[in-house]
Design an enzyme around this catalytic site. Structure first.
Site, PDB file in Angstrom:
ATOM      1  N   HIS A 182     -19.799  -5.214 -10.184  1.00 45.82           N
ATOM      2  CA  HIS A 182     -18.422  -5.469 -10.633  1.00 45.82           C
ATOM      3  C   HIS A 182     -17.543  -4.235 -10.451  1.00 45.82           C
ATOM      4  O   HIS A 182     -16.568  -4.061 -11.170  1.00 45.82           O
ATOM      5  CB  HIS A 182     -18.383  -5.898 -12.115  1.00 45.82           C
ATOM      6  CG  HIS A 182     -19.366  -6.969 -12.451  1.00 45.82           C
ATOM      7  ND1 HIS A 182     -19.054  -8.309 -12.446  1.00 45.82           N
ATOM      8  CD2 HIS A 182     -20.683  -6.894 -12.782  1.00 45.82           C
ATOM      9  CE1 HIS A 182     -20.125  -9.010 -12.778  1.00 45.82           C
ATOM     10  NE2 HIS A 182     -21.133  -8.176 -12.975  1.00 45.82           N
TER      11      HIS A 182
ATOM     12  N   SER B 151       1.131   9.103   6.932  1.00 43.55           N
ATOM     13  CA  SER B 151       2.219   8.221   6.525  1.00 43.55           C
ATOM     14  C   SER B 151       3.501   8.729   7.171  1.00 43.55           C
ATOM     15  O   SER B 151       3.694   9.930   7.320  1.00 43.55           O
ATOM     16  CB  SER B 151       2.345   8.236   5.000  1.00 43.55           C
ATOM     17  OG  SER B 151       3.662   7.895   4.617  1.00 43.55           O
TER      18      SER B 151
ATOM     19  N   LYS C  85      -0.245  12.123   2.851  1.00 39.17           N
ATOM     20  CA  LYS C  85      -1.184  11.000   2.963  1.00 39.17           C
ATOM     21  C   LYS C  85      -2.181  11.141   4.112  1.00 39.17           C
ATOM     22  O   LYS C  85      -1.871  11.648   5.175  1.00 39.17           O
ATOM     23  CB  LYS C  85      -0.413   9.682   3.151  1.00 39.17           C
ATOM     24  CG  LYS C  85       0.313   9.189   1.926  1.00 39.17           C
ATOM     25  CD  LYS C  85      -0.602   8.898   0.740  1.00 39.17           C
ATOM     26  CE  LYS C  85      -1.466   7.695   0.955  1.00 39.17           C
ATOM     27  NZ  LYS C  85      -0.691   6.450   0.953  1.00 39.17           N
TER      28      LYS C  85
ATOM     29  N   GLU D 169      -9.295  -0.448   7.163  1.00 36.85           N
ATOM     30  CA  GLU D 169      -8.421  -1.526   6.685  1.00 36.85           C
ATOM     31  C   GLU D 169      -8.199  -2.583   7.767  1.00 36.85           C
ATOM     32  O   GLU D 169      -8.180  -3.785   7.496  1.00 36.85           O
ATOM     33  CB  GLU D 169      -7.080  -0.949   6.226  1.00 36.85           C
ATOM     34  CG  GLU D 169      -7.197  -0.150   4.938  1.00 36.85           C
ATOM     35  CD  GLU D 169      -5.914   0.590   4.619  1.00 36.85           C
ATOM     36  OE1 GLU D 169      -5.332   0.315   3.575  1.00 36.85           O
ATOM     37  OE2 GLU D 169      -5.493   1.450   5.410  1.00 36.85           O
TER      38      GLU D 169
END
Ligand code: ARG
Length: 457
Positions: free
Chosen positions: A153, A274, A280, A287
């Site tokens: 979880h 970014s 970033k 992804e």
């Protein structure tokens, strides 16, 4: 093809709508290999002479060279890869070329091309999977000592070794390779000789063709053979599973690469910045792999839906399988290639993982099992330790910092030896059943996978 039966040419709009050469030209080398074997069978059956067979074969090889060189002029008016190649052959060698399509239909021809294509792609993906597995194995060897929390979880659960996780990924992709090998069994069947649907009055030696093309078996029912796209579904399903596995792996790495976890770092070569926030460093490759899973599922659904309710035998709807199939192949082959380059550069942070694994709550189950060894029923032990955990949370004490006196207040069965429970190495070593993460098991697994995966890049 229309010259006999039709007086009018196909409408431009109909031709544009139905052409498939812009997609199926990708099958050219399989189409040519199939035609060369078919010509040999026609010669064997006495339908063409040895000279004609030679002409066909060398003509086809020339066409093949021309296509590979990018010099071939694909013509949409000729509809598909089959007619483009056949037409080019006839242009070159005349009558002999016009004999090639004897005892053959594009219906068994396309099934043949597709099967040859899927067979080749199964082989390629299997090799790519192996390469990926080797990258996990190398990391498992390198980080053999690294402990980390295992999660359920997404909450800290029990300690494991990082190598145990990495070996788990090898298992995942071993199942994928096994699925591909299984799919190969049903793909490895020669459909050629089934004709449009009912074979032909001109009989060719199908076993001979199968031998020429390296098929293990010959299809046993011509109606079914031109109808069957099960092998495409199975292959596209297997690719979707690989995609799902890469997506779950990506998700782990994405989460672990956050500042919050700090377990792993992607190399700069595989990270993006970014356009707005200068600080970033984003895991875009993982992804994207996660995101591309959608199209893999979509492709599978599209083929399954196309097949649903089709009348048996050949229907033109079947042409719609190719774009989805090719897209799944391209998507997975690019992802596997990327991962086998990106993963070796991952840097795992032993200290961060260890710090998280030292959370003594991870050994709460061990504590319950300690009481079980003292004779307490597990359900009672679970409850007892639950109370201890709740108390420790309240007083903000670590589980391993509770005094024996306090423990004894909750259960007299606690004794001095309880201190040993909180040794994480000891806990790991005790997890020694087959498949559990004891260092002994993990080392044995590494050895066994090393033997199975061999060396190589
Ligand atoms: N392009 C077709 C396909 O991909 C193969 C040709 C069969 N066409 C036909 N009209 N019978 O399935």
């Amino acid at each position: 093809m229309r010259k006999g039966r039709f007086r009018k040419p196909l409408a431009k709009s109909a031709a544009n709508y139905s052409e498939s050469v812009s997609v199926d030209r990708r099958l050219f080398r399989h189409d040519i290999a199939g035609s060369i074997a078919h010509a040999a069978a026609l010669a064997k059956a006495g339908i063409i002479s040895a000279v004609e067979q030679k002409k066909i074969e060398s003509g086809l090889r020339e066409v093949d060279r021309e296509i590979r060189a990018g010099e071939f002029c694909w013509d949409k008016a000729l509809e598909d890869v089959h007619m483009n190649i056949e037409n080019a052959l006839i242009q070159r060698i005349g009558d002999a070329g016009a004999k090639l399509h004897t005892a053959r239909s594009r219906n068994d021809q396309i099934s043949l091309d597709l099967r040859l294509y899927v067979k080749a792609e199964i082989k390629r993906s299997s090799l790519q999977l192996r390469k990926l597995q080797r990258t996990f194995l190398k990391h498992a060897q390198k980080y053999i000592d690294a402990v980390m929390p295992g999660y359920t979880h997404l909450q800290r659960a029990q300690p494991v070794l990082l190598a145990h996780y990495l070996l788990g990924q090898i298992e995942v992709f071993a199942r994928d390779a096994e699925r591909l090998a299984d799919c190969l069994k049903r793909t490895d069947v020669l459909p050629l000789g089934s004709g449009a649907l009912a074979g032909s009055t001109i009989v060719v030696d199908r076993e001979f063709i199968a031998g020429q093309l390296g098929f293990a078996r010959v299809s046993q029912n011509s109606l079914d053979a031109v109808s069957d796209r099960d092998f495409v579904c199975e292959f596209v399903f297997s690719l979707a599973m690989i995609g799902m596995h890469l997506s779950r792996l990506s998700e782990d790495l994405i989460v672990w690469s956050t500042r919050e976890f700090g377990f792993v770092e992607f190399s700069e070569e595989f990270s993006t910045g970014s356009s707005l926030m200068p600080q970033k460093k984003n895991p875009d490759m993982a992804e994207l792999a996660r995101g591309k899973t959608g199209r893999l599922y979509g492709n599978l659904m599209s083929i399954l839906t196309m097949l649903k309710a089709l009348p048996s035998s050949y229907n033109r709807d079947l042409q719609e399988d190719k774009e989805a199939l090719f897209d799944s192949v391209d998507t997975i082959s690019a992802a596997l290639d990327l991962f086998s380059k990106m993963l070796p550069q991952l840097k795992f942070n032993r200290d961060r993982m260890k710090a998280a694994a030292m959370d003594s709550n991870l050994l709460a189950t061990d504590l319950a099992e300690y009481l079980v060894r003292k004779g307490m029923p597990f359900r009672e032990a679970h409850q007892t330790v639950g109370k201890i955990v709740a108390g420790a949370l309240k007083t903000k004490t670590k589980l391993n910092a509770i005094t024996l006196r306090d423990l004894k207040k909750i259960s007299p069965q606690f004794d001095l030896d309880v201190a040993k429970v909180f040794d994480i190495r000891r806990s790991l070593a005790a997890r020694d059943a087959t498949g559990a993460p004891s260092p002994k098991n993990v080392t044995a697994q590494i050895k066994s996978w090393r033997a199975r995966l061999g060396r190589g890049g």
